[in-house]
Design a protein around this motif. Sequence first.
Motif, PDB file in Angstrom:
ATOM      1  N   GLU A  50       8.527  78.751   2.096  1.00 35.05           N
ATOM      2  CA  GLU A  50       9.062  77.393   2.050  1.00 35.05           C
ATOM      3  C   GLU A  50      10.349  77.247   1.257  1.00 35.05           C
ATOM      4  O   GLU A  50      10.609  77.998   0.330  1.00 35.05           O
ATOM      5  N   LYS A  51      11.064  76.208   1.600  1.00 33.80           N
ATOM      6  CA  LYS A  51      12.240  75.871   0.809  1.00 33.80           C
ATOM      7  C   LYS A  51      11.805  75.179  -0.482  1.00 33.80           C
ATOM      8  O   LYS A  51      10.927  74.322  -0.480  1.00 33.80           O
ATOM      9  N   GLU A  52      12.417  75.593  -1.597  1.00 29.05           N
ATOM     10  CA  GLU A  52      12.224  74.926  -2.880  1.00 29.05           C
ATOM     11  C   GLU A  52      13.579  74.433  -3.374  1.00 29.05           C
ATOM     12  O   GLU A  52      14.584  75.136  -3.247  1.00 29.05           O
ATOM     13  N   ARG A  53      13.560  73.253  -3.948  1.00 27.76           N
ATOM     14  CA  ARG A  53      14.801  72.735  -4.551  1.00 27.76           C
ATOM     15  C   ARG A  53      14.446  72.300  -5.964  1.00 27.76           C
ATOM     16  O   ARG A  53      13.656  71.379  -6.166  1.00 27.76           O
ATOM     17  N   LEU A  54      15.036  72.979  -6.947  1.00 24.51           N
ATOM     18  CA  LEU A  54      14.759  72.674  -8.357  1.00 24.51           C
ATOM     19  C   LEU A  54      15.813  71.705  -8.869  1.00 24.51           C
ATOM     20  O   LEU A  54      16.977  72.082  -9.042  1.00 24.51           O
ATOM     21  N   TRP A  55      15.406  70.484  -9.131  1.00 27.51           N
ATOM     22  CA  TRP A  55      16.328  69.455  -9.625  1.00 27.51           C
ATOM     23  C   TRP A  55      16.398  69.495 -11.150  1.00 27.51           C
ATOM     24  O   TRP A  55      15.364  69.574 -11.819  1.00 27.51           O
ATOM     25  N   VAL A  56      17.602  69.369 -11.672  1.00 31.55           N
ATOM     26  CA  VAL A  56      17.786  69.256 -13.118  1.00 31.55           C
ATOM     27  C   VAL A  56      17.428  67.836 -13.536  1.00 31.55           C
ATOM     28  O   VAL A  56      18.050  66.879 -13.075  1.00 31.55           O
ATOM     29  N   VAL A  57      16.432  67.684 -14.392  1.00 28.49           N
ATOM     30  CA  VAL A  57      16.104  66.340 -14.890  1.00 28.49           C
ATOM     31  C   VAL A  57      16.481  66.164 -16.361  1.00 28.49           C
ATOM     32  O   VAL A  57      16.315  65.076 -16.907  1.00 28.49           O
ATOM     33  N   ALA A  58      16.999  67.218 -16.990  1.00 27.25           N
ATOM     34  CA  ALA A  58      17.425  67.126 -18.398  1.00 27.25           C
ATOM     35  C   ALA A  58      18.848  67.662 -18.511  1.00 27.25           C
ATOM     36  O   ALA A  58      19.066  68.781 -18.965  1.00 27.25           O
ATOM     37  N   PRO A  59      19.829  66.844 -18.123  1.00 21.21           N
ATOM     38  CA  PRO A  59      21.199  67.362 -18.042  1.00 21.21           C
ATOM     39  C   PRO A  59      21.786  67.780 -19.374  1.00 21.21           C
ATOM     40  O   PRO A  59      22.747  68.546 -19.403  1.00 21.21           O
ATOM     41  N   ALA A  60      21.229  67.302 -20.471  1.00 20.46           N
ATOM     42  CA  ALA A  60      21.775  67.669 -21.786  1.00 20.46           C
ATOM     43  C   ALA A  60      21.170  68.968 -22.315  1.00 20.46           C
ATOM     44  O   ALA A  60      21.546  69.423 -23.388  1.00 20.46           O
ATOM     45  N   HIS A  61      20.245  69.564 -21.585  1.00 21.71           N
ATOM     46  CA  HIS A  61      19.545  70.727 -22.126  1.00 21.71           C
ATOM     47  C   HIS A  61      20.369  72.009 -21.919  1.00 21.71           C
ATOM     48  O   HIS A  61      20.863  72.251 -20.820  1.00 21.71           O
ATOM     49  N   PRO A  62      20.476  72.844 -22.951  1.00 18.25           N
ATOM     50  CA  PRO A  62      21.287  74.064 -22.800  1.00 18.25           C
ATOM     51  C   PRO A  62      20.768  75.006 -21.712  1.00 18.25           C
ATOM     52  O   PRO A  62      21.546  75.806 -21.180  1.00 18.25           O
ATOM     53  N   TRP A 107      11.085  70.254  -5.695  1.00 10.86           N
ATOM     54  CA  TRP A 107      10.707  69.682  -4.412  1.00 10.86           C
ATOM     55  C   TRP A 107      10.333  70.833  -3.495  1.00 10.86           C
ATOM     56  O   TRP A 107      11.037  71.844  -3.460  1.00 10.86           O
ATOM     57  N   PHE A 108       9.236  70.694  -2.769  1.00  7.91           N
ATOM     58  CA  PHE A 108       8.857  71.714  -1.784  1.00  7.91           C
ATOM     59  C   PHE A 108       8.766  71.105  -0.397  1.00  7.91           C
ATOM     60  O   PHE A 108       8.300  69.966  -0.226  1.00  7.91           O
ATOM     61  N   GLU A 109       9.166  71.899   0.556  1.00  7.72           N
ATOM     62  CA  GLU A 109       9.196  71.503   1.965  1.00  7.72           C
ATOM     63  C   GLU A 109       7.849  70.953   2.449  1.00  7.72           C
ATOM     64  O   GLU A 109       7.792  70.033   3.255  1.00  7.72           O
ATOM     65  N   GLY A 110       6.769  71.512   1.926  1.00 10.24           N
ATOM     66  CA  GLY A 110       5.441  71.120   2.405  1.00 10.24           C
ATOM     67  C   GLY A 110       4.922  69.814   1.824  1.00 10.24           C
ATOM     68  O   GLY A 110       3.821  69.384   2.171  1.00 10.24           O
ATOM     69  N   GLY A 111       5.671  69.182   0.917  1.00  2.00           N
ATOM     70  CA  GLY A 111       5.280  67.858   0.454  1.00  2.00           C
ATOM     71  C   GLY A 111       4.890  67.757  -1.015  1.00  2.00           C
ATOM     72  O   GLY A 111       4.515  66.680  -1.477  1.00  2.00           O
ATOM     73  N   GLU A 112       4.989  68.850  -1.761  1.00  2.00           N
ATOM     74  CA  GLU A 112       4.575  68.835  -3.160  1.00  2.00           C
ATOM     75  C   GLU A 112       5.777  68.759  -4.108  1.00  2.00           C
ATOM     76  O   GLU A 112       6.903  69.057  -3.737  1.00  2.00           O
TER      77      GLU A 112
END
Lengths: 275, 275, 275, 275
Positions: D148-160, D194-199
């Motif tokens: 599956e496709k995974e997309r890792l979103w940054v939710v802590a933009p200030a983190h090193p 985010w995962f393609e399968g809905g999780e």
Amino acid sequence: MNKTATSETPGAAASANEASGVTAPALRVTVWNENRHEKQNPKVSEIYPDGIHAAIAGFLTEAGMLAGTATLDEPEHGLTDEVLDTTDVLIWWGHLAHGEVRDDIVAKVQRRVLDGMGLIVLHSGHYSKIFQALMGTSCALKWREADEKERLWVVAPAHPIAAGIGEFIELEREEMYGEHFDIPAPDELVFASWFEGGEVFRSGCAYARGGGKVFYFRPGHETYPTYWHKDIQRVIVNAANWARPVKRERPYRGNAQPLEKLAAGRQVTKGEGQQ
Amino acid sequence: MNKTATSETPGAAASANEASGVTAPALRVTVWNENRHEKQNPKVSEIYPDGIHAAIAGFLTEAGMLAGTATLDEPEHGLTDEVLDTTDVLIWWGHLAHGEVRDDIVAKVQRRVLDGMGLIVLHSGHYSKIFQALMGTSCALKWREADEKERLWVVAPAHPIAAGIGEFIELEREEMYGEHFDIPAPDELVFASWFEGGEVFRSGCAYARGGGKVFYFRPGHETYPTYWHKDIQRVIVNAANWARPVKRERPYRGNAQPLEKLAAGRQVTKGEGQQ
Amino acid sequence: MNKTATSETPGAAASANEASGVTAPALRVTVWNENRHEKQNPKVSEIYPDGIHAAIAGFLTEAGMLAGTATLDEPEHGLTDEVLDTTDVLIWWGHLAHGEVRDDIVAKVQRRVLDGMGLIVLHSGHYSKIFQALMGTSCALKWREADEKERLWVVAPAHPIAAGIGEFIELEREEMYGEHFDIPAPDELVFASWFEGGEVFRSGCAYARGGGKVFYFRPGHETYPTYWHKDIQRVIVNAANWARPVKRERPYRGNAQPLEKLAAGRQVTKGEGQQ
Amino acid sequence: MNKTATSETPGAAASANEASGVTAPALRVTVWNENRHEKQNPKVSEIYPDGIHAAIAGFLTEAGMLAGTATLDEPEHGLTDEVLDTTDVLIWWGHLAHGEVRDDIVAKVQRRVLDGMGLIVLHSGHYSKIFQALMGTSCALKWREADEKERLWVVAPAHPIAAGIGEFIELEREEMYGEHFDIPAPDELVFASWFEGGEVFRSGCAYARGGGKVFYFRPGHETYPTYWHKDIQRVIVNAANWARPVKRERPYRGNAQPLEKLAAGRQVTKGEGQQ
């Protein structure tokens, strides 16, 4: 605004944010000070003959940083776009004249923090407009001037702001600040203070706000030589390094097209601009 | 402002905050709504014939709460001191007209929250003045109207706001909100959303601010029947119960005398009023 | 194990988790005590003639809860499956004999907490196997028996565990516990203690672990009448209410089929059981 | 264990923890790998001919770190005291053989982390004994192998740890991990997937534990070339820098004498050793 180059130690304050293995450029810090007590109270000017800002900029420079200063009575309080464009971390000391700080400059500084600039708020800066705006709370507290002993205990031993600090920092005489301190619970509580008169205080509070980092550090009443204390200096140097902006592109916010093909029947409505 | 009594179920929504074993009085909730889409867009008024506020007040009443409503176009936006004096938890829905909300009323609501009133901010309320003021950040985000599927996953199974909710809530059609959502890291992240178009979102965010609690809950675009969804209703009811004010005396802040005898030589300076 | 019914106040300790408006059943609390000091030290048995567990169960019962007790020397330490099946919240007091608690029972209690049972760990329970297992750290600290004054300051005024408590709780004589306390940073820090001898301590620490909630509360050395103090009782009652299990289905974990149709070419490998 | 010196870039990975302005020595990282899939599955050995550990050590070395490796089948799993004495940060990859890791070595590594060593746990290491021991929870999750496709979103933009990373990282094919992930709420949530399968999944989780830092990073199923992806490498390099031990004296824990003079009548009982 006066930027002091540190030619003896070029690039000395290197950054762990730089994963590439290339030493980061020296950190550019601007120390902002209200600079009023120094002009009004001989007791203060005796301790800080060139102002609290100069004392702080001095030890930052010794630590290899490019430290400049800015004060309330300069045009735009010394916080022009040009100054802020070359500021990685802003340090803030204010007390008597919070109300004189222009709202538009507060709003500008807040935007800069959200865009990545670090901010270190010292002592009575807890009641500054910029700290209140970033916290969303009153930032009120208990206080007392009674020459009291303060002991700042490290409660987050893994935090880089506590590097090189023992179990606690002891200050023989300081103003008391007591709970309840009306701030959001810190993302990381680094120091908690004991006071002789019976109070405790969350005295080292780390936050992320947008792309920037904020650290509140309690000590530094103007009538005590607190900023000449080696451990206090060390904490401020550590905090400045910790607050170094993380290099990333600013996240896009506003109307966005889908990244995936939507199911049949989904209708994309064209949006306009930022929400 | 219209308070609907729930005489069939007096005191039904009892509170765990009441340790004394005496059932707490019913929670008093005021549902604030901008109430503009409902007047302008037949698609919206068809779904919510009496307005979003009435729909929400309806299911809160069924849950045993004393739910009233207030809207933008009422005098003082319906948020008079009298209304706020009898409000335990305020729910906020706004979108088109954030700019029309009076700054003095925003400041008043913020003070109420810091003094203990709960606040639940729904959907496009993320961009309201009151939420921005309490967060200290821009609260901006990505968005898209494309009839997309949203799936809100519970990531905090121990949180009372997730009581009675399965592993996730699925909404067949909703507006998309995507990261980066410019908020402080929540004290507790309760829900994280998956969107068909490829985004994720922190969609249930719990905060303490001063003496009050704040919960942001993402779903509820005006053109979908989201507030008729049983799980969405359950979350809002749970959140209102969770945000019930904690009964305590307001902490004193300002100049304070020592609680302990100070060492010889300490000199207590008389302070005046609040710092 | 002895469950005391509270027939005078049926259902009195109602729960805000119950959004339906129906008053929740009375909370079922089991108070576990090592019960050794009471047998060995007359000073302790004078203060707690029926044991610390009985004292605590007593005031929980007065608060409308169904409070039972269990002690180390009972079979399975009194923590049979039958007892745990009817326990919403477990309270833990231990000191001398942490090492005698059976590892399999610790593991069982840990699983129960992750499945939703609340756990309140008191005082010297900081060094119990169950607290260490749930924290993942050593839970070590500084300590001193010197009849010292402790003052527990509320630092989270919005937290239900602080309901009804003033700015602080003052205990004239207690054992000292000092930082650094080797625990994970609490999800919510509710109390911070001041000690006469110069230390501070994070003395009220709230955590979520799996589906359950954990609260550590510092006071309660066996040679002082701490559990007869009204404010200390109030905090423990509040904490028990706060730790009430949230009613949800246990999340499924293990191999899972996709919820969405995958793109062409994705190959689902059949997995087996739990990872 | 094989330490690769990086003589071309001495001291390149300098540390912001070093406030003194002196560039810190290069970070010493040990990459631990179970190294079983590589021996059993040609698909894996084709992607990682020298093992996952060698691939990771390779890019850490390029980043200026002193990276060594250790594997399960070496004596003491390659984690001798000598190796750990020269390890600033330990990286952990395991899957098939968690049960074969010796409990005494797990306990030793846990103590090292509490004493300051950084730990980065990758992918299926979520179920390792060391991660479970440090978290105190089951660390179970949902999973699926479906390219599956995974997309890792940054939710802590200030983190090193997010330095140099765009809004998200996209992986065309990965194993799915889904919520609820049974971990303590991270001190800082850096990525959400985010995962393609809905999780969705909390895929970058930062913790402090004792004097050490722990980072869990989700991606890296053995049958995909994930560790050759530049952004994944960047995150791991960032995380290693972030996890660098903070130089402080180890806090004392145990019986402690008062720092302040106690009131008359306080009786200090002599304690012995560690509690």
